[in-house]
Design a protein around this motif. Structure first.
Motif, short mmCIF file in Angstrom:
data_model
loop_
_atom_site.label_atom_id
_atom_site.label_comp_id
_atom_site.label_asym_id
_atom_site.label_seq_id
_atom_site.Cartn_x
_atom_site.Cartn_y
_atom_site.Cartn_z
N LYS A 84 2.43 -2.38 -15.32
CA LYS A 84 1.44 -1.59 -14.57
C LYS A 84 0.07 -2.27 -14.61
N LYS A 85 -0.32 -2.75 -15.79
CA LYS A 85 -1.64 -3.34 -15.96
C LYS A 85 -1.81 -4.62 -15.15
N PHE A 86 -0.85 -5.51 -15.22
CA PHE A 86 -1.01 -6.83 -14.62
C PHE A 86 -0.53 -6.92 -13.17
N VAL A 87 0.48 -6.14 -12.82
CA VAL A 87 1.08 -6.26 -11.48
C VAL A 87 0.54 -5.19 -10.53
N LEU A 88 0.36 -3.98 -11.03
CA LEU A 88 -0.07 -2.87 -10.17
C LEU A 88 -1.32 -2.17 -10.76
N PRO A 89 -2.39 -2.90 -11.02
CA PRO A 89 -3.56 -2.26 -11.63
C PRO A 89 -4.28 -1.30 -10.70
N ASP A 90 -4.02 -1.43 -9.40
CA ASP A 90 -4.77 -0.66 -8.41
C ASP A 90 -3.97 0.44 -7.73
N VAL A 91 -2.67 0.53 -8.00
CA VAL A 91 -1.83 1.55 -7.36
C VAL A 91 -0.85 2.10 -8.38
N GLU A 92 -0.39 3.33 -8.15
CA GLU A 92 0.56 3.96 -9.05
C GLU A 92 1.99 3.54 -8.74
N LYS A 93 2.31 3.47 -7.47
CA LYS A 93 3.66 3.08 -7.04
C LYS A 93 3.56 2.19 -5.81
N THR A 116 8.59 3.03 -4.86
CA THR A 116 8.65 4.17 -3.95
C THR A 116 10.09 4.37 -3.48
N ALA A 117 10.29 5.43 -2.70
CA ALA A 117 11.63 5.72 -2.18
C ALA A 117 12.13 4.62 -1.26
N ASN A 118 11.23 3.84 -0.69
CA ASN A 118 11.65 2.77 0.23
C ASN A 118 12.03 1.48 -0.50
N SER A 119 11.94 1.47 -1.82
CA SER A 119 12.28 0.27 -2.58
C SER A 119 13.77 -0.04 -2.44
N GLU A 141 5.95 -4.38 7.91
CA GLU A 141 4.84 -4.95 8.69
C GLU A 141 4.45 -4.00 9.82
N ALA A 142 5.45 -3.47 10.51
CA ALA A 142 5.19 -2.58 11.64
C ALA A 142 4.52 -1.27 11.19
N ARG A 143 4.91 -0.79 10.00
CA ARG A 143 4.35 0.46 9.49
C ARG A 143 3.01 0.26 8.79
N GLY A 144 2.65 -1.01 8.54
CA GLY A 144 1.44 -1.28 7.77
C GLY A 144 1.60 -0.89 6.31
N GLU A 145 2.83 -1.00 5.81
CA GLU A 145 3.16 -0.59 4.45
C GLU A 145 3.14 -1.78 3.51
N ALA A 146 2.32 -1.72 2.47
CA ALA A 146 2.25 -2.81 1.50
C ALA A 146 3.56 -2.89 0.72
N VAL A 147 3.94 -4.11 0.35
CA VAL A 147 5.21 -4.32 -0.34
C VAL A 147 5.02 -5.30 -1.48
N LEU A 148 5.78 -5.08 -2.54
CA LEU A 148 5.84 -6.01 -3.66
C LEU A 148 7.19 -6.69 -3.63
N LEU A 149 7.18 -8.02 -3.44
CA LEU A 149 8.40 -8.81 -3.52
C LEU A 149 8.58 -9.27 -4.96
N MET A 150 9.79 -9.13 -5.50
CA MET A 150 10.05 -9.54 -6.88
C MET A 150 11.33 -10.36 -6.94
N GLY A 151 11.27 -11.49 -7.66
CA GLY A 151 12.47 -12.27 -7.83
C GLY A 151 12.24 -13.51 -8.67
N ALA A 152 13.34 -14.15 -9.05
CA ALA A 152 13.24 -15.43 -9.74
C ALA A 152 12.62 -16.45 -8.80
N LYS A 184 -2.27 -5.30 3.82
CA LYS A 184 -3.21 -5.54 2.74
C LYS A 184 -2.72 -4.84 1.47
N GLY A 185 -2.83 -5.50 0.35
CA GLY A 185 -2.34 -4.96 -0.91
C GLY A 185 -0.95 -5.44 -1.27
N SER A 186 -0.26 -6.08 -0.32
CA SER A 186 1.05 -6.66 -0.62
C SER A 186 0.89 -7.76 -1.65
#
Length: 365
Positions: free
Chosen positions: A118-127, A158-161, A183-194, A216-218
Motif C-alpha cells: 500500500k505504501k510504495f505501490v498505492l500511496p494515493d489510492v485505496e483500491k 477493485t471488482a474489475n481486477s 482506456e475508453a472508460r478513463g479507468e486507471a489500471v495497475l499492471l502487475m507481472g514478472a 492518469k494514475g495508471s
C-alpha cells in the motif's frame, strides 16, 4: 507450534502493525536467540564464526547465511513437514537444487506484504483495478510471487481486477481488450507481472500495432530480472517502451525486489516520492522490519555509502528460517536507500564463496 514460536509470531505481528523501528535491535536479538536454539544448521554456521547469543549485542553482528544454504540444507525452526506453505525458488540454474523457505503459518508473511505494498505501490489510492500478467497462487502454490500477486488483488483490487495467466499461458489478446476497455472508460489500471512477461506482451502489441493511452494514475509494477531465455533487455529500454505503449511515465513504474529466501519485499520509491514531494527517487527501500546493508565482497564487513558491495538483508519477518540473508546481488547505498546493480560475478564473489564453504563444512557429517 511450540510456545516460543507463538510468542515470536505475536511479537512480530505487533512490530509490523506498529511499524516500530526503534525496537528493531531488541527484536532482532530475540529472534536470533530463537533461531540459534531451534535452527541447527544455522547454529552450526554461527558457531564456526564464533557468534552466539552471548557474544552478539547488535543486530549487525548477526551472521548472514548465504542463500545457497536454502538449497543445500533444511533451514527451519519448526518441523518442515508441518509447514502451511513451502515457497521454492524457480531452479533455473539447477532444477534439482531448488531453495526452500518453510512457513509454519503465513500470518507474518501476509502482514509483511500488505502494508508496504500500500505504501510504495498505492500511496494515493485505496483500491485500483489490477491486471495480473503472471501465475497466481492457484497455479503455483510453491511460488512466493504467486501468493504476492493474489494477495495484491485480494487486498487492493477493485471488482474489475483480473488474472490473465492460465495453464495455457498469458492471454495477450484478452489483456489488449481489457486495456482498451479501461482506456475508453478513463479507468486507471495497475499492471502487475514478472519483468520478462512484459517483453513478450510488448512484442505482441508491436505486432498487433496496439498502443494505449491509459488513464492518469495508471501504473506498472514489475519484479525479477531483465534476462530471459530468448534475449536480454535493458531496464531503461523496457521502461521507455512502457511510456510508448501504455503512456505510463517512468515515475509511475515500480520494480519490486523480492526473493523466495526472504519474507518481505523491497521497492523502488518512484511512486511514493512522486506522490509525497513531486521528486522521483529511484533507490530501493523496505519496511521498518527490514534492514539492508552493503558488505565488502572480500571481507563481508560493512562499507560506506556509495561503495559497491554484496547485499545482505536482515528481515524480521523471516522468523522460521534465518533473519539475516547474504544474497548474491551487488549494489551500493545512497542517502535514500540502495541501488541494485546485478549479480556478483567471478572474483567479486570471494567473500560469498568463503561463507558458503563455512556453511557446508559446518553441516557435514
Amino acid at each position: 507450534m511450540r510456545p516460543d514460536s507463538i510468542n515470536i509470531i505475536s511479537d512480530l505481528l505487533s512490530f509490523i502493525e506498529g511499524n516500530d523501528d526503534p525496537l528493531f535491535n531488541e527484536t532482532a536479538l530475540k529472534l536470533f536467540r530463537f533461531q540459534f536454539q531451534y535452527n541447527l544448521p544455522y547454529k552450526k554456521f554461527c558457531q564456526t564464526k564464533r557468534k552466539t547469543p552471548l557474544t552478539i549485542k547488535n543486530w549487525q553482528q548477526i551472521p548472514p547465511i548465504p542463500i545457497q544454504g536454502f538449497k543445500e540444507l533444511t533451514l527451519a525452526c519448526e518441523p518442515p513437514e508441518e509447514a502451511e506453505a513451502v515457497f521454492m525458488t524457480s531452479g533455473t540454474t539447477n532444477p534439482n537444487a531448488k531453495g526452500k523457505n518453510y512457513h509454519p503459518t503465513l500470518a507474518v508473511w501476509d502482514a509483511s506484504m500488505k502494508g508496504p505494498f500500500k505504501k510504495f505501490v498505492l500511496p494515493d489510492v485505496e483500491k485500483m483495478t489490477i491486471f495480473v500478467l503472471s501465475p497466481a497462487a492457484d497455479l503455483n502454490q510453491n511460488s512466493s510471487l504467486s501468493r504476492y500477486l493474489s494477495n495484491a488483488v485480494t487486498y487492493f483490487g477493485t471488482a474489475n481486477s483480473r488474472f490473465f495467466f492460465s495453464e495455457a499461458g498469458l492471454d495477450m489478446g484478452a489483456v489488449a481488450a481489457a486495456l482498451k476497455e479501461c482506456e475508453a472508460r478513463g479507468e486507471a489500471v495497475l499492471l502487475m507481472g514478472a519483468t520478462f512477461a512484459y517483453v513478450h506482451l510488448l512484442d505482441y502489441f508491436h505486432e498487433q500495432k496496439c498502443r494505449f493511452r491509459l488513464a492518469k494514475g495508471s501504473r506498472i509494477f514489475d519484479t525479477g530480472g531483465f534476462k530471459g531465455q530468448a534475449r536480454e533487455v535493458e531496464m531503461e529500454q523496457l521502461y521507455k517502451m512502457f511510456a510508448e505503449f501504455f503512456d505510463v511515465e517512468r515515475n509511475m513504474v515500480i520494480n519490486m525486489y523480492g526473493m523466495t529466501e526472504l519474507s518481505s519485499q523491497i521497492y523502488d520509491q518512484t511512486i511514493l516520492s512522486t506522490y509525497e514531494n513531486g521528486q522521483t527517487i529511484f533507490a530501493k527501500a523496505g519496511p521498518a522490519w527490514v534492514k539492508t546493508v552493503i558488505l565488502d565482497t572480500d571481507t563481508l564487513e560493512p562499507v560506506s555509502d556509495g561503495k559497491v558491495g554484496v547485499i545482505a538483508h536482515y528481515d524480521l519477518a523471516n522468523w522460521n528460517s534465518c533473519l539475516a540473508i547474504l544474497t548474491e546481488d551487488i549494489g551500493y547505498r545512497t542517502e535514500h536507500g540502495f541501488v541494485l546493480l546485478g549479480r556478483v560475478q567471478g572474483s567479486e564473489a570471494r567473500g560469498c564463496s568463503i561463507a558458503v564453504d563455512q556453511l557446508l563444512q559446518s553441516n557435514r557429517g
